[in-house]
Design a protein around this motif. Structure first.
Motif, mmCIF file in Angstrom:
data_model
loop_
_atom_site.group_PDB
_atom_site.id
_atom_site.type_symbol
_atom_site.label_atom_id
_atom_site.label_comp_id
_atom_site.label_asym_id
_atom_site.label_seq_id
_atom_site.Cartn_x
_atom_site.Cartn_y
_atom_site.Cartn_z
ATOM 1 N N VAL A 271 0.842 -1.201 0.000
ATOM 2 C CA VAL A 271 0.000 0.000 0.000
ATOM 3 C C VAL A 271 0.878 1.253 0.000
ATOM 4 O O VAL A 271 0.593 2.234 -0.695
ATOM 5 C CB VAL A 271 -0.953 0.001 1.222
ATOM 6 C CG1 VAL A 271 -1.743 1.304 1.277
ATOM 7 C CG2 VAL A 271 -1.896 -1.187 1.155
ATOM 8 N N ILE A 272 1.986 1.219 0.761
ATOM 9 C CA ILE A 272 2.897 2.364 0.813
ATOM 10 C C ILE A 272 3.498 2.631 -0.558
ATOM 11 O O ILE A 272 3.572 3.766 -1.020
ATOM 12 C CB ILE A 272 4.012 2.137 1.860
ATOM 13 C CG1 ILE A 272 3.422 2.072 3.274
ATOM 14 C CG2 ILE A 272 5.040 3.258 1.797
ATOM 15 C CD1 ILE A 272 4.419 1.654 4.334
ATOM 16 N N TYR A 273 3.944 1.553 -1.248
ATOM 17 C CA TYR A 273 4.490 1.703 -2.600
ATOM 18 C C TYR A 273 3.494 2.414 -3.507
ATOM 19 O O TYR A 273 3.823 3.376 -4.211
ATOM 20 C CB TYR A 273 4.801 0.332 -3.214
ATOM 21 C CG TYR A 273 5.965 -0.414 -2.619
ATOM 22 C CD1 TYR A 273 7.102 0.248 -2.158
ATOM 23 C CD2 TYR A 273 5.944 -1.803 -2.521
ATOM 24 C CE1 TYR A 273 8.166 -0.458 -1.628
ATOM 25 C CE2 TYR A 273 7.007 -2.518 -1.993
ATOM 26 C CZ TYR A 273 8.121 -1.836 -1.547
ATOM 27 O OH TYR A 273 9.166 -2.528 -1.026
ATOM 28 N N SER A 274 2.255 1.903 -3.511
ATOM 29 C CA SER A 274 1.227 2.458 -4.403
ATOM 30 C C SER A 274 0.839 3.872 -4.000
ATOM 31 O O SER A 274 0.589 4.727 -4.851
ATOM 32 C CB SER A 274 -0.018 1.554 -4.398
ATOM 33 O OG SER A 274 0.290 0.268 -4.866
ATOM 34 N N PHE A 275 0.780 4.125 -2.687
ATOM 35 C CA PHE A 275 0.434 5.451 -2.165
ATOM 36 C C PHE A 275 1.438 6.489 -2.660
ATOM 37 O O PHE A 275 1.075 7.564 -3.139
ATOM 38 C CB PHE A 275 0.415 5.382 -0.637
ATOM 39 C CG PHE A 275 0.146 6.699 0.051
ATOM 40 C CD1 PHE A 275 -0.942 7.475 -0.285
ATOM 41 C CD2 PHE A 275 0.989 7.139 1.070
ATOM 42 C CE1 PHE A 275 -1.192 8.679 0.368
ATOM 43 C CE2 PHE A 275 0.746 8.333 1.725
ATOM 44 C CZ PHE A 275 -0.350 9.103 1.374
ATOM 45 N N ILE A 276 2.724 6.142 -2.566
ATOM 46 C CA ILE A 276 3.770 7.047 -3.038
ATOM 47 C C ILE A 276 3.700 7.207 -4.554
ATOM 48 O O ILE A 276 3.885 8.300 -5.090
ATOM 49 C CB ILE A 276 5.151 6.536 -2.596
ATOM 50 C CG1 ILE A 276 5.282 6.627 -1.076
ATOM 51 C CG2 ILE A 276 6.270 7.325 -3.248
ATOM 52 C CD1 ILE A 276 6.541 6.027 -0.527
ATOM 53 N N SER A 277 3.410 6.112 -5.262
ATOM 54 C CA SER A 277 3.315 6.165 -6.721
ATOM 55 C C SER A 277 2.176 7.078 -7.175
ATOM 56 O O SER A 277 2.239 7.660 -8.264
ATOM 57 C CB SER A 277 3.112 4.758 -7.288
ATOM 58 O OG SER A 277 4.253 3.954 -7.058
ATOM 59 N N PHE A 278 1.126 7.208 -6.349
ATOM 60 C CA PHE A 278 0.016 8.118 -6.662
ATOM 61 C C PHE A 278 0.548 9.526 -6.918
ATOM 62 O O PHE A 278 0.251 10.157 -7.931
ATOM 63 C CB PHE A 278 -0.989 8.123 -5.506
ATOM 64 C CG PHE A 278 -2.156 9.064 -5.690
ATOM 65 C CD1 PHE A 278 -3.366 8.604 -6.182
ATOM 66 C CD2 PHE A 278 -2.051 10.418 -5.365
ATOM 67 C CE1 PHE A 278 -4.446 9.464 -6.360
ATOM 68 C CE2 PHE A 278 -3.114 11.285 -5.529
ATOM 69 C CZ PHE A 278 -4.317 10.804 -6.033
ATOM 70 N N GLY A 279 1.360 10.018 -5.981
ATOM 71 C CA GLY A 279 1.918 11.364 -6.122
ATOM 72 C C GLY A 279 2.860 11.470 -7.300
ATOM 73 O O GLY A 279 2.841 12.462 -8.037
ATOM 74 N N ALA A 280 3.680 10.429 -7.491
ATOM 75 C CA ALA A 280 4.634 10.449 -8.600
ATOM 76 C C ALA A 280 3.918 10.506 -9.940
ATOM 77 O O ALA A 280 4.291 11.282 -10.829
ATOM 78 C CB ALA A 280 5.530 9.213 -8.539
ATOM 79 N N LEU A 281 2.872 9.698 -10.100
ATOM 80 C CA LEU A 281 2.146 9.644 -11.379
ATOM 81 C C LEU A 281 1.413 10.953 -11.668
ATOM 82 O O LEU A 281 1.303 11.365 -12.819
ATOM 83 C CB LEU A 281 1.184 8.453 -11.387
ATOM 84 C CG LEU A 281 1.866 7.079 -11.454
ATOM 85 C CD1 LEU A 281 0.848 5.959 -11.248
ATOM 86 C CD2 LEU A 281 2.590 6.896 -12.789
ATOM 87 N N ILE A 282 0.905 11.605 -10.611
ATOM 88 C CA ILE A 282 0.304 12.940 -10.797
ATOM 89 C C ILE A 282 1.366 13.891 -11.349
ATOM 90 O O ILE A 282 1.127 14.652 -12.291
ATOM 91 C CB ILE A 282 -0.246 13.484 -9.457
ATOM 92 C CG1 ILE A 282 -1.477 12.695 -9.003
ATOM 93 C CG2 ILE A 282 -0.585 14.982 -9.592
ATOM 94 C CD1 ILE A 282 -2.755 12.993 -9.747
ATOM 95 N N GLY A 283 2.552 13.840 -10.747
ATOM 96 C CA GLY A 283 3.650 14.699 -11.206
ATOM 97 C C GLY A 283 4.036 14.398 -12.643
ATOM 98 O O GLY A 283 4.209 15.306 -13.456
ATOM 99 N N PHE A 284 4.168 13.112 -12.988
ATOM 100 C CA PHE A 284 4.553 12.725 -14.349
ATOM 101 C C PHE A 284 3.510 13.190 -15.368
ATOM 102 O O PHE A 284 3.848 13.659 -16.455
ATOM 103 C CB PHE A 284 4.706 11.200 -14.438
ATOM 104 C CG PHE A 284 5.802 10.639 -13.574
ATOM 105 C CD1 PHE A 284 6.809 11.451 -13.063
ATOM 106 C CD2 PHE A 284 5.832 9.288 -13.250
ATOM 107 C CE1 PHE A 284 7.822 10.949 -12.264
ATOM 108 C CE2 PHE A 284 6.840 8.770 -12.464
ATOM 109 C CZ PHE A 284 7.831 9.593 -11.956
#
Length: 419
Positions: free
Chosen positions: A326-339
């Motif tokens: 869940v932590i991996y995906s949670f962090i990826s949420f922010g990264a994908l918004i940025g990308f």
């Protein structure tokens, strides 16, 4: 982003993708190369510490820029936390009698102190750390190759099974790719050091593209060999520390110990870099007025944003709680918004505002970033549902904060005008 990050999420993603980790890496690499191109174009336009936040704010709209910066804070602020969670998981597996929380506190304290003492110290230590990690990776893969030749695992160096088997599921591959976005977090962080880089308009675009490409090739090759040497992805005692089990399986006590040291070095390396980047993003948002001015404070001697680094260290202590997937995906949420918004910023800045639409400019400033945005959206829809809920909750908090700050500024302006 470091050479050994591939090991951190391997067990989790191997079970998620039914053993097709290497294929998921290829998917995310293709998506990120398009995004790396977008970062390269935007850093030429705005070579500042704010990265995605600055690009969106100046190219699209200040409010949207704030929300993007707020979303990107997810991966910048919480990446040190996930590094400490990974490091403590490995240390707990090696030293089960020592409480998990002790390792988290120790890691957070050491990383925060080093970062406060200056960016040159951080950079020099990272160079040393990455060199050692590369050595660990070479030794590890050497043991894998030796094991495969002697008949361990699949007993072959050439196989398509890491990329394709009869039970392959494209939706699971995409879910795996969205989680593996975590492995690349930091490839864009170099843009936050634009103000501290010589000739950033030339250096940063090259660096960011090469970082993504070299990292992607390394991660794909390593996960390929990991699957060949240990194809039974369901047999891991702990998916979070699966690579440590593989190390013991192929190299006994020596490789187990050597790999554990390498993992700890990787945790420090990635944590130092992510803390540095997060502190600079907070600094940029404080300087621009999106956050209180205290975030724009620099220590007079060390020239580092001390309060930001202390805040990040405190947030990192939440590594004591939480499930890694869940932590991996949670962090990826922010990264994908940025990308996503980096790609959109290219279109808004060059294609719409500067009207660079003729000939090859149409491909450079519209088609390529549009493909990058489409890839990112596709990955975004594959995120863990719990992570999506947490991510959108974080975004709602950002909207409320923005509204409150905006209202406060209007009230102060009104009082000033009346006075």
């Amino acid at each position: 982003m470091d050479p050994l990050v591939v090991f951190d999420s391997y067990g989790v993603v191997a079970q998620e993708t039914k053993g097709h980790v290497a294929l998921s890496y290829i998917v995310i690499l293709v998506a990120l190369l398009f995004t790396a191109y977008g970062y390269g174009q935007m850093v030429k336009a705005y070579p500042s510490a704010g990265s995605t936040y600055t690009y969106t704010q100046k190219s699209i709209h200040p409010m949207i820029g704030f929300l993007v910066g707020w979303s990107v804070l997810l991966d910048y602020l919480f990446l040190p936390m996930v590094n400490f969670a990974i490091g403590s998981a490995y240390l707990k597996a090696a030293f089960p009698k020592v409480p998990h929380a002790i390792w988290v506190f120790a890691l957070a304290a050491i990383v925060t102190i080093i970062n406060i003492l200056g960016v040159k110290l951080t950079a020099n230590m990272n160079t040393l750390f990455v060199t050692f990690q590369t050595l660990v990776l070479i030794v590890f893969v050497g043991f894998v190759v030796k094991g495969l030749i002697s008949g361990m695992g699949q007993g072959t160096l050439v196989s398509i099974s890491p990329f394709y088997t009869a039970n392959i599921d494209l939706s699971l591959i995409m879910t795996g790719a969205s989680i593996l976005c975590f492995s690349f977090l930091g490839f864009d962080a170099v843009t936050t050091l634009s103000e501290e880089t010589l000739n950033p308009k030339k250096t940063i675009p090259r660096a960011i593209f090469l970082i993504a490409l070299i990292g992607g090739v390394l991660f794909t090759a390593t996960s390929y060999f990991l699957h060949l040497i240990h194809p039974n992805y369901l047999s891991f005692k702990s998916a979070d520390a699966a690579s440590l089990e593989i190390a013991s399986y192929i190299g006994g006590a020596f490789l187990h110990s050597f790999f554990l040291v390498g993992t700890m070095v990787a945790v420090f390396s990635s944590s130092l870099s992510s803390s540095t980047s997060a502190s600079r993003l907070l600094f940029a948002m404080g300087r621009e007025g999106s956050f209180p001015k205290i975030f724009a404070y620099l220590h007079p001697k060390w020239k580092t944003p001390v309060f930001n680094l202390l805040l990040i260290g405190f947030i990192s202590l939440t590594a004591i709680f939480g499930e890694l997937e869940v932590i991996y995906s949670f962090i990826s949420f922010g990264a994908l918004i940025g990308f996503l918004f980096v790609n959109l910023s290219v279109i808004f800045h060059y294609y719409l505002r500067q009207k660079r639409r003729k000939g090859f400019d149409f491909v450079r400033y519209f088609i390529v970033p549009l493909i990058g945005a489409a890839f990112t959206l596709w990955l975004f829809t594959s995120l863990n549902l719990s992570a999506m809920a947490l991510g959108f909750s974080w975004l709602i908090i950002g909207v409320l904060y923005s509204v409150i700050v905006s209202k406060r500024k209007k009230e102060l302006a009104f009082k000033f005008d009346k006075g």
